[in-house]
Design a protein around this motif. Structure first.
Motif, PDB file in Angstrom:
ATOM      1  N   PHE A  37      -1.056  -7.008  -1.996  1.00 44.69           N
ATOM      2  CA  PHE A  37      -0.912  -6.163  -0.822  1.00 44.69           C
ATOM      3  C   PHE A  37      -2.276  -5.627  -0.440  1.00 44.69           C
ATOM      4  CE2 PHE A  37       2.973  -6.229  -3.175  1.00 44.69           C
ATOM      5  CZ  PHE A  37       3.991  -6.208  -2.243  1.00 44.69           C
ATOM      6  N   ARG A  38      -2.375  -5.094   0.767  1.00 43.45           N
ATOM      7  CA  ARG A  38      -3.617  -4.453   1.173  1.00 43.45           C
ATOM      8  C   ARG A  38      -3.303  -3.242   2.040  1.00 43.45           C
ATOM      9  NH1 ARG A  38      -6.314  -8.895   5.352  1.00 43.45           N
ATOM     10  NH2 ARG A  38      -5.028  -8.392   7.189  1.00 43.45           N
ATOM     11  N   GLN A  39      -4.256  -2.301   2.060  1.00 37.92           N
ATOM     12  CA  GLN A  39      -4.067  -1.084   2.821  1.00 37.92           C
ATOM     13  C   GLN A  39      -5.403  -0.613   3.373  1.00 37.92           C
ATOM     14  OE1 GLN A  39      -2.129   2.157   0.754  1.00 37.92           O
ATOM     15  NE2 GLN A  39      -1.295   2.914   2.686  1.00 37.92           N
ATOM     16  N   GLU A  44      -0.349   1.625   7.295  1.00 36.64           N
ATOM     17  CA  GLU A  44       0.634   1.321   6.271  1.00 36.64           C
ATOM     18  C   GLU A  44       0.193   0.123   5.444  1.00 36.64           C
ATOM     19  OE1 GLU A  44       4.732   2.937   8.406  1.00 36.64           O
ATOM     20  OE2 GLU A  44       4.466   0.805   8.031  1.00 36.64           O
ATOM     21  N   ARG A  45       0.618   0.109   4.197  1.00 35.80           N
ATOM     22  CA  ARG A  45       0.370  -1.013   3.318  1.00 35.80           C
ATOM     23  C   ARG A  45       1.091  -2.250   3.845  1.00 35.80           C
ATOM     24  NH1 ARG A  45       2.234   0.919  -1.825  1.00 35.80           N
ATOM     25  NH2 ARG A  45       4.307   0.253  -1.100  1.00 35.80           N
ATOM     26  N   TYR A  96      -7.216  -3.851  -1.813  1.00 37.38           N
ATOM     27  CA  TYR A  96      -6.218  -4.842  -2.187  1.00 37.38           C
ATOM     28  C   TYR A  96      -5.607  -4.469  -3.533  1.00 37.38           C
ATOM     29  CZ  TYR A  96      -7.601  -7.873   1.643  1.00 37.38           C
ATOM     30  OH  TYR A  96      -7.839  -8.395   2.894  1.00 37.38           O
ATOM     31  N   TYR A  97      -4.285  -4.557  -3.603  1.00 31.13           N
ATOM     32  CA  TYR A  97      -3.537  -4.205  -4.800  1.00 31.13           C
ATOM     33  C   TYR A  97      -2.672  -5.370  -5.234  1.00 31.13           C
ATOM     34  CZ  TYR A  97      -4.447   0.610  -3.214  1.00 31.13           C
ATOM     35  OH  TYR A  97      -5.028   1.778  -2.784  1.00 31.13           O
ATOM     36  N   TRP A 113       2.012  -1.108 -10.032  1.00 35.58           N
ATOM     37  CA  TRP A 113       0.859  -1.431  -9.198  1.00 35.58           C
ATOM     38  C   TRP A 113      -0.446  -1.384  -9.966  1.00 35.58           C
ATOM     39  CZ3 TRP A 113       1.484  -2.612  -3.974  1.00 35.58           C
ATOM     40  CH2 TRP A 113       2.775  -2.406  -3.477  1.00 35.58           C
TER      41      TRP A 113
END
Length: 123
Positions: A37-39, A44-45, A96-97, A113
């Motif tokens: 994912f990215r934020q 919002e993510r 980035y997660y 996470w």
């Protein structure tokens, strides 16, 4: 203890490439899907990609984000999931997660996470 350690971010010029790594411990990649994912601050993510080793290493890409440029993969011997990012653009700048879903309790619902790794795309 369940842990996900994401790494590989940094500063890159437009058109450049990076490979993110998500090293996991405390669970088996065969039992859970791993997502990237990215934020961006103030936004919002959003999902980028995910992989399910158990489901024949099935992969998913959020095409509006990836646009054919990224590849997700796994190395179960190293307990690691990768995201190869090519042709990076300034709009890819984000934290980035990687994350783990709930397995059979909640496929596609991500509850654990990594700490996040910053990617900055700038000339």
């Amino acid at each position: 203890e369940v842990q996900l350690v994401d790494s590989g971010g940094g500063l890159v010029q437009p058109g450049g490439s990076l490979r993110l790594s998500c090293a996991v411990s405390g669970f088996n990649l065969y039992d859970y899907a791993i997502g990237w994912f990215r934020q961006v601050p103030g936004q919002e993510r959003e999902g980028v990609s995910c992989i399910s080793v158990a489901d024949d290493s099935s992969t998913y890409y959020q095409e509006s984000v990836v646009r054919g440029r990224f590849t997700i993969s796994s190395d179960t011997a190293k307990n690691t999931v990768y995201l190869l990012m090519d042709n990076l653009k300034p709009e890819d700048t984000a934290v980035y997660y990687c994350a783990r879903d709930l397995g059979l309790r909640g496929p596609g619902v991500f509850g654990s996470w990594g700490q996040g790794t910053q990617i900055t795309v700038s000339s």
